[in-house]
Design a protein around this motif. Structure first.
Motif, short mmCIF file in Angstrom:
data_model
loop_
_atom_site.label_atom_id
_atom_site.label_comp_id
_atom_site.label_asym_id
_atom_site.label_seq_id
_atom_site.Cartn_x
_atom_site.Cartn_y
_atom_site.Cartn_z
N PHE A 11 7.84 6.41 6.44
CA PHE A 11 9.21 6.93 6.50
C PHE A 11 9.80 7.05 5.10
CE2 PHE A 11 13.80 5.98 6.63
CZ PHE A 11 14.23 7.05 7.39
N LEU A 12 9.41 6.15 4.20
CA LEU A 12 9.89 6.20 2.82
C LEU A 12 9.32 7.38 2.05
CD1 LEU A 12 9.84 2.46 1.70
CD2 LEU A 12 11.83 3.87 2.20
N GLY A 13 8.31 8.03 2.62
CA GLY A 13 7.72 9.19 1.97
C GLY A 13 6.43 8.91 1.23
N ALA A 14 5.88 7.72 1.41
CA ALA A 14 4.62 7.39 0.75
C ALA A 14 3.48 8.23 1.32
CB ALA A 14 4.32 5.90 0.92
N GLU A 15 2.53 8.58 0.47
CA GLU A 15 1.36 9.31 0.94
C GLU A 15 0.58 8.42 1.91
OE1 GLU A 15 -0.79 10.29 -2.56
OE2 GLU A 15 0.83 11.48 -3.43
N LYS A 16 -0.23 9.04 2.78
CA LYS A 16 -0.93 8.28 3.81
C LYS A 16 -1.82 7.19 3.23
CE LYS A 16 -0.99 11.71 7.53
NZ LYS A 16 -1.84 12.51 8.46
N ALA A 17 -2.51 7.51 2.14
CA ALA A 17 -3.40 6.51 1.53
C ALA A 17 -2.59 5.35 0.96
CB ALA A 17 -4.23 7.16 0.42
N VAL A 18 -1.44 5.67 0.35
CA VAL A 18 -0.57 4.63 -0.20
C VAL A 18 0.02 3.78 0.92
CG1 VAL A 18 1.57 4.21 -1.48
CG2 VAL A 18 -0.04 5.96 -2.27
N ALA A 19 0.47 4.44 2.00
CA ALA A 19 1.04 3.72 3.14
C ALA A 19 0.01 2.82 3.81
CB ALA A 19 1.61 4.71 4.14
N HIS A 20 -1.23 3.28 3.87
CA HIS A 20 -2.29 2.46 4.49
C HIS A 20 -2.55 1.21 3.66
CE1 HIS A 20 -5.95 1.35 6.60
NE2 HIS A 20 -6.55 1.26 5.43
N ALA A 21 -2.66 1.40 2.33
CA ALA A 21 -2.92 0.25 1.45
C ALA A 21 -1.76 -0.73 1.49
CB ALA A 21 -3.17 0.74 0.03
N GLY A 22 -0.54 -0.21 1.38
CA GLY A 22 0.63 -1.08 1.41
C GLY A 22 0.85 -1.72 2.77
N GLY A 23 0.47 -0.99 3.84
CA GLY A 23 0.66 -1.51 5.19
C GLY A 23 -0.16 -2.76 5.46
N VAL A 24 -1.36 -2.80 4.94
CA VAL A 24 -2.22 -3.98 5.11
C VAL A 24 -1.56 -5.20 4.47
CG1 VAL A 24 -4.43 -5.02 4.50
CG2 VAL A 24 -4.33 -2.62 5.23
N TYR A 25 -1.11 -5.05 3.25
CA TYR A 25 -0.44 -6.13 2.53
C TYR A 25 0.85 -6.54 3.23
CZ TYR A 25 1.59 -8.65 -1.46
OH TYR A 25 2.15 -9.60 -2.27
N LEU A 26 1.61 -5.54 3.69
CA LEU A 26 2.91 -5.80 4.31
C LEU A 26 2.78 -6.57 5.61
CD1 LEU A 26 5.95 -5.36 4.22
CD2 LEU A 26 5.59 -3.14 5.33
N VAL A 27 1.82 -6.19 6.44
CA VAL A 27 1.63 -6.88 7.73
C VAL A 27 1.27 -8.35 7.52
CG1 VAL A 27 0.13 -7.04 9.75
CG2 VAL A 27 1.08 -4.83 9.07
N LEU A 28 0.41 -8.61 6.55
CA LEU A 28 -0.03 -9.98 6.31
C LEU A 28 1.07 -10.84 5.67
CD1 LEU A 28 -3.67 -9.31 5.04
CD2 LEU A 28 -2.99 -10.29 7.24
N VAL A 29 1.62 -10.37 4.55
CA VAL A 29 2.63 -11.16 3.83
C VAL A 29 3.97 -11.13 4.56
CG1 VAL A 29 3.89 -11.41 1.66
CG2 VAL A 29 1.46 -10.79 1.64
N GLY A 30 4.36 -9.96 5.05
CA GLY A 30 5.63 -9.87 5.79
C GLY A 30 5.57 -10.55 7.13
N GLY A 31 4.43 -10.53 7.77
CA GLY A 31 4.29 -11.18 9.06
C GLY A 31 4.40 -12.69 8.98
N THR A 32 4.10 -13.24 7.81
CA THR A 32 4.21 -14.70 7.59
C THR A 32 5.36 -15.01 6.63
OG1 THR A 32 2.57 -14.53 5.80
CG2 THR A 32 1.75 -15.07 8.00
N ILE A 33 6.42 -14.23 6.72
CA ILE A 33 7.54 -14.36 5.80
C ILE A 33 8.26 -15.69 5.95
CG2 ILE A 33 9.36 -13.38 7.27
CD1 ILE A 33 8.71 -12.53 3.55
N ALA A 34 8.01 -16.40 7.05
CA ALA A 34 8.64 -17.70 7.28
C ALA A 34 8.34 -18.67 6.15
CB ALA A 34 8.17 -18.28 8.61
N PHE A 35 7.15 -18.59 5.57
CA PHE A 35 6.80 -19.51 4.49
C PHE A 35 7.69 -19.30 3.27
CE2 PHE A 35 2.33 -19.17 6.43
CZ PHE A 35 2.61 -20.20 7.33
#
Length: 423
Positions: free
Chosen positions: A112-136
């Motif tokens: 939605f931010l306008g990132a290219e698909k490859a960039v969104a895929h790479a960032g999405g992996v990091y985001l799901v892992l780190v953001g999903g455990t944001i409680a820490f």
């Protein structure tokens, strides 16, 4: 003078802690840069969403500091355990909501931010892992705020040091030994934060009270406007990143490199702002208006001097430092622009940080919320959009708009403070 000593006694450990936190982001960026510009850009865009989450926890931590420091100033330590427990409970509830949203919609948000698909895929992996455990991360912020309010400013600093060393070790081994890529860097961050949370939790010097089913109204009253201010700031940052994305992957990567380096410029201001919140809250609890004004004046002078010192150092060594990340000429040019404008904007940035902290310490976080809402969305984003899309100024437009935004907020908050009288 004693006032400077009082500020630095709280601020210095916080500065060291901020330095270590920034170093963690710098290490992550450095390791990810070995995976290419796409990976670096993806993680940079993902981190902009994570900083929104971090802003929420920092606002909550600020509210916790105000309440606990005010209780210490009024010598009402019996209520500390109750408010600390409520703070942890609220942190966990917010973390669960943010973690679930990230896991379900994180990658879509990057697109939605306008990132290219490859960039969104790479960032999405990091985001799901780190953001999903944001409680820490949330628990680290809240537990650190509790300890600092009790006068234990050095302990969170030591824990951050341990956490950063572990993060560097875990991430480097994952990338260079196990070839785990972005996933490895993410797990290094997660594990280091988990260990830090456990250490901080065991360091609290009192027993937490039994949590209730109700929310702490006083904490909510203070945290909501502060959270709104942080969200307006970080949401605006995300909007700015969306504008920068339109300038190309190399510019996004260069902006990320510049921001990773210039984060150190803000370290003194953030540390002194934390001290300002606590000292102003204590002075408010003892009804000492003269002390409040002394704290604000000394805090600004200290933060400005130290920020200029670090910003100048980063500027002088900007070439070799940026070269550690990439040899792409466009990315290096973008990084250089960010570093130069960060130095030029130091006086306005210091003013915004200290006066925002002042009003939060006074328990009136509504004013920073209004200032940030107007400054970010009308000054920064508005002017940046005009300069980029109308005048084709590129990244220079974003940097200039940032300085104008900080100047506006500093002026707004300082004018209101001139009219302020402690009641």
């Amino acid at each position: 003078m004693k006032i400077y000593k009082d500020i630095l006694q709280i601020a210095m450990p916080v500065m060291a802690e901020n330095f270590l936190q920034f170093l963690m982001g710098m290490v992550d960026s450095y390791l990810v840069s070995h995976l290419g510009l796409v990976a670096l850009s993806g993680v940079a865009v993902a981190n902009n969403l994570i900083t929104v989450f971090q802003a929420i926890f920092l606002a909550l931590g600020g509210a916790v500091s105000v309440i606990l420091a005010s209780l210490v100033g009024r010598q009402q330590s019996a209520k500390l355990a109750h408010h600390a427990t409520e703070a942890l409970k609220l942190t966990i509830l917010i973390s669960l909501v943010l973690g679930l949203l990230t896991i379900c919609f994180g990658r879509l948000f990057l697109l939605f931010l306008g990132a290219e698909k490859a960039v969104a895929h790479a960032g999405g992996v990091y985001l799901v892992l780190v953001g999903g455990t944001i409680a820490f991360l949330g628990l680290m912020v809240t537990l650190g705020a509790i300890l600092r309010s009790l006068g234990k400013s050095q302990l969170p600093m030591y824990v951050s040091l341990v956490s950063n060393l572990l993060n560097a070790l875990f991430s480097a081994v994952a990338v260079f030994v196990f070839q785990a890529g972005i996933v490895g860097v993410a797990f290094g961050t997660i594990l280091s934060r988990l260990i830090a949370c456990l250490i901080l939790l065991r360091s609290i010097p009192f027993q937490f009270s039994k949590p209730s089913w109700k929310l702490d109204r006083e904490l909510i009253r203070l945290a909501l406007p502060a959270t709104g201010e942080r969200l307006m700031m970080r949401a605006g940052d995300v909007a700015v990143v969306a504008i920068i994305v339109s300038l190309g992957t190399a510019v996004v990567a260069g902006n990320a490199i510049g921001e990773a380096l210039t984060q150190f410029n803000y370290m003194p201001g953030l540390g002194i702002a934390t001290a300002t919140v606590i000292l102003v809250a204590q002075a408010r609890g003892s009804h000492d208006e003269k002390r409040i004004r002394e704290v604000v004046r000394a805090s600004y002078l200290l933060s400005l001097g130290l920020m200029l010192l670090i910003a100048t150092t980063i500027f002088l060594f900007s070439g070799p430092l940026s070269g550690l990340y990439t040899d792409d000429s466009l990315a290096l040019e973008a990084s250089s622009l960010v570093i130069v404008f960060s130095l030029l904007g130091s006086p306005t940035t210091a003013g915004t940080l200290i006066y925002t902290a002042l009003w939060q310490g006074l328990g009136k976080a509504q004013l920073p919320f209004y200032a940030t809402s107007l400054g970010m969305w009308f000054v920064r984003i508005g002017i940046a959009s005009v300069l980029i899309f109308g005048f084709k100024w590129g990244l220079v437009g974003v940097c200039l708009a940032t300085i104008l935004d900080n100047f506006f907020r500093w002026l707004f908050l300082s004018v209101y403070f001139q009219k302020y009288t402690l009641k």
